[in-house]
Design an enzyme around this catalytic site. Structure first.
Site, PDB file in Angstrom:
ATOM      1  N   LYS A   1      28.151  24.568  43.521  1.00  0.00           N
ATOM      2  CA  LYS A   1      28.416  25.668  44.445  1.00  0.00           C
ATOM      3  C   LYS A   1      27.545  26.879  44.130  1.00  0.00           C
ATOM      4  CE  LYS A   1      33.130  24.690  45.990  1.00  0.00           C
ATOM      5  NZ  LYS A   1      34.533  25.136  45.979  1.00  0.00           N
TER       6      LYS A   1
ATOM      7  N   LYS B   1      33.940  19.463  55.382  1.00  0.00           N
ATOM      8  CA  LYS B   1      34.461  20.383  56.382  1.00  0.00           C
ATOM      9  C   LYS B   1      33.721  21.715  56.381  1.00  0.00           C
ATOM     10  CE  LYS B   1      38.534  22.079  53.777  1.00  0.00           C
ATOM     11  NZ  LYS B   1      37.776  22.405  52.597  1.00  0.00           N
TER      12      LYS B   1
ATOM     13  N   LYS C   1      28.324  13.600  51.556  1.00  0.00           N
ATOM     14  CA  LYS C   1      29.681  13.427  52.062  1.00  0.00           C
ATOM     15  C   LYS C   1      29.911  14.242  53.335  1.00  0.00           C
ATOM     16  CE  LYS C   1      34.047  14.363  50.272  1.00  0.00           C
ATOM     17  NZ  LYS C   1      35.019  14.697  49.255  1.00  0.00           N
TER      18      LYS C   1
END
Ligand code: TRP
Length: 331
Positions: free
Chosen positions: A113, A197, A194
């Site tokens: 991140k 969202k 992946k």
């Protein structure tokens, strides 16, 4: 004997997508019948990334409605907004003092991140400690999470064991429940990563709230590979294999049955059928979602019930912890 406890949560950022449904919500729906179940909307975790307040506010409520629309039954499960229960952050402080920086430095999600943002704040760094607090507060036995959360769960276990060893049995040491299905649902345009969202490119994901036209468009546009045979081969045909995985998860037909069914057919035939399967799944979820969103009182009642229960339950653990570490009780 009382039921075992499961606890899980999703961060309200981005749009819940079929990856979340297949990898989490669908499992939760089944597990709630066997376990005492607590499902969190981890809104405090969402603050670790940049948020627009009005959007975050709407998204938090929308996530609760989507949980319910996906089958999380408020009569069976508790749905809890993390920020409504202050013991999460209170326990987190104590756990911070039992977590080594070396451990947090090793967290791969933090490393990933922080590569993609300028906003490398202390919350992003201590994110796994808040997650440990979410879990340990409720003495959860089992924590259903995607494979990417395994390291965070290991940390929660290590913290629990460390604390128990020092102060006597206080926390249940939670077991992970890693779902195989769904954690393998990949991005539609970039099948190496992946389906997430939080993806900014909405063509990569099928959101639970996409309408049928959008679903058809996204599936039609999804990358497939050269060749024309419909066969599952993750190496040579990652794009198509991902679509076959989704088809398999929705229809529950074995992969080889799907391959046989499409011998001699075109990618476009397969994609049309896949779109129909997704639409069939999402149609009832969408209408249920609309109904719930139109009844805000119902939504707030669910959250009230969730937080009343969560406060009661978590305070028991928190006072035990405060006592054991040597804090003096207020009269
Ligand atoms: N970190 C989890 C994720 O990104 C979300 C989460 C926060 C969670 N607290 C939790 C999951 C407690 C399970 C249990 O998916």
């Amino acid at each position: 004997m009382s039921k075992k406890i499961i606890l899980s949560g999703i961060q309200p950022s981005g749009n819940l997508c079929i990856g979340n449904y297949l990898g989490a919500l669908k499992q939760w729906e089944n597990l709630q019948n066997e376990y005492e179940s607590i499902f969190l909307v981890v809104d405090l975790h969402a603050l670790t990334i940049d948020q627009i307040p009005s959007e975050l506010r709407n998204r938090c409520l929308s996530f609760v409605a989507q949980y319910v629309a996906c089958g999380i039954n408020p009569d069976k499960s508790k749905i809890v907004m993390q920020s409504h229960v202050s013991s999460h952050t209170e326990l987190m402080w104590v756990l911070n003092c039992f977590t080594y920086m070396g451990e947090l430095n090793r967290m791969t999600q933090f490393k990933d991140k922080s590569k993609n943002t300028k906003n490398i704040n202390a919350g992003l760094y201590t994110y796994p400690v808040l997650m440990a607090s979410d879990i340990l507060l409720y003495q959860a036995d089992l924590v259903p999470v995607g494979a990417d959360q395994k390291q965070h769960l290991e940390l929660a276990r290590d913290i629990a064991i460390r604390f128990n060893n020092k102060y006597s049995e206080t926390f249940k040491v939670p077991e992970p429940y890693i779902s195989k299905n769904g954690s393998r649902i990949m991005s539609l345009q970039n099948p190496e990563s992946k389906m997430s969202k939080s993806d900014k490119n909405l063509n990569n994901i099928i959101s639970l709230l996409d309408d049928p036209k959008t679903i058809k468009k996204k599936i039609n546009k999804s990358v497939t590979d050269s060749g024309s045979e419909i066969i599952y081969d993750e190496i040579k045909k990652p794009g198509l294999s991902n679509l076959i995985s989704i088809y398999h998860s929705l229809s529950l037909e074995p992969i080889n049955t799907i391959e046989e069914k499409y011998v001699g057919k075109l990618y476009s035939d397969f994609k049309n059928d896949l779109s129909d399967l997704i639409i069939e799944l999402l149609n009832p979820i969408n209408s249920e979602y609309q109904k719930i969103m139109d009844d805000k009182n119902y939504l707030f009642d669910i959250l009230k019930e969730g937080s009343d229960y969560a406060r009661y339950k978590s305070n028991k653990t928190l006072s035990k912890v405060y006592r054991k570490v040597g804090l003096v009780k207020n009269k």
